[in-house]
Design an enzyme around this catalytic site. Structure first.
Site, short mmCIF file in Angstrom:
data_model
loop_
_atom_site.label_atom_id
_atom_site.label_comp_id
_atom_site.label_asym_id
_atom_site.label_seq_id
_atom_site.Cartn_x
_atom_site.Cartn_y
_atom_site.Cartn_z
N HIS A 81 0.96 -1.15 0.04
CA HIS A 81 -0.07 0.03 0.04
C HIS A 81 0.81 1.21 0.03
CE1 HIS A 81 -3.28 2.70 0.94
NE2 HIS A 81 -4.15 1.69 1.29
N GLU A 112 -0.50 1.40 -5.37
CA GLU A 112 -0.51 0.27 -4.83
C GLU A 112 -0.43 -1.11 -5.79
OE1 GLU A 112 -3.87 0.31 -2.40
OE2 GLU A 112 -3.70 2.72 -2.05
#
Length: 289
Positions: free
Chosen positions: A163, A265
């Site tokens: 992330h 991400e």
């Protein structure tokens, strides 16, 4: 006077000890370094050529319980809301351990952290596993390799994602390339599926999309430089920025910080990965300036 000096020194020593126990730093030199917390194995800083590349919210909570807001949190074994446990799984809120101490390989620094199943994880997700997280810092690169291994007898499936929060000066000047013609799920529009028609994706409103079957290399124009993300076994790309209204609803995110970040991400989230007994897979990402 001596007592006051002793007390202050003791407090400083305790703070330094706590700092060292909670994170590790890789430093090629003062201009090129990485900081990673054992909590969640979360990279919270990457300084390249003296400039910070990773966004970390000024309101991030460091209580070894809540996920750190910013950096590169690890999503495993589930991306998104999870009926069995916390959103985005437990990897980003567990304390990881050092597996291979920091060492220099050629002109790079490498460290490996690991996380194994325990009573807490098995209560949520009853499987035996081991995660290794290899972090390699180069002069112009940051490599993050997540190795997932099934150490039990039962096969399991999972989704995973790195992330990454990128720090930018002005999100209005950011563009993400190499996604034209791909299908994506638009979570802002209740999960409808659409096809990307733009050569470069720019940000002028809330965005939360999952791009499927992306190229192994994509480029991110931060407004003043090009960052290249190369990945392997991470076919999907999530782009996220909370914009104005959602920023106001997040307690660990300042109202104005959406202007200075963009999440790009790399993940394996659209289709689950299945591992049988003793099988493993390496999910690799390399960011280059």
């Amino acid at each position: 006077m001596d007592y006051m000096f002793y007390t202050k020194q003791k407090v400083l020593n305790e703070k330094l000890k706590e700092k060292m126990e909670n994170k590790i730093c890789l430093e090629l030199d003062t201009q090129n370094k990485v900081e990673v917390f054992f909590h969640g194995a979360t990279i919270t800083s990457w300084v390249c050529d003296g400039k910070e590349k990773i966004f970390l919210s000024s309101k991030s909570v460091f209580d070894n319980k809540k996920a750190i807001r910013g950096g590169i949190p690890i999503v495993f074994p589930n991306f998104g809301p999870w009926e069995k446990g916390p959103q985005h799984g437990f990897a980003r809120i567990k304390r990881w351990s050092l597996k291979d101490s920091m060492r220099k390989i050629d002109d790079k620094l490498r460290v490996v952290l690991f996380l194994k199943d325990d009573e807490e994880t098995r209560a949520l997700w009853n499987y035996n596993f081991e995660l290794e997280y290899e972090i390699i810092l180069g002069l112009k690169t940051l490599e993050t390799n997540l190795i997932v291994k099934n150490t039990g007898t039962d096969e399991f499936d999972f989704t995973a994602l790195l992330h990454t929060y990128f720090k930018v000066d002005d999100v209005g000047k950011v563009s993400i390339n190499d996604l034209n013609g791909l299908n994506y799920i638009d979570k802002v529009k209740n999960g409808i599926s659409e096809t990307e028609s733009r050569e470069a994706i720019t940000i002028d409103q809330e965005i939360d999309r999952i791009y499927k079957s992306t190229k192994d290399t994509i480029s991110i124009n931060s407004g003043d430089e090009i960052l290249t993300m190369t990945k392997n076994n991470l076919p999907d790309i999530v782009i996220w920025n909370p914009w104005i209204e959602k920023s106001k609803k997040m307690s660990d995110f300042d109202d104005e910080e959406y202007k200075r970040m963009i999440c790009v991400e790399a993940g394996r989230v659209y289709t689950k990965c299945i591992l049988k007994q003793n099988e493993k897979i390496t999910l690799a990402q390399k960011i280059q300036v």
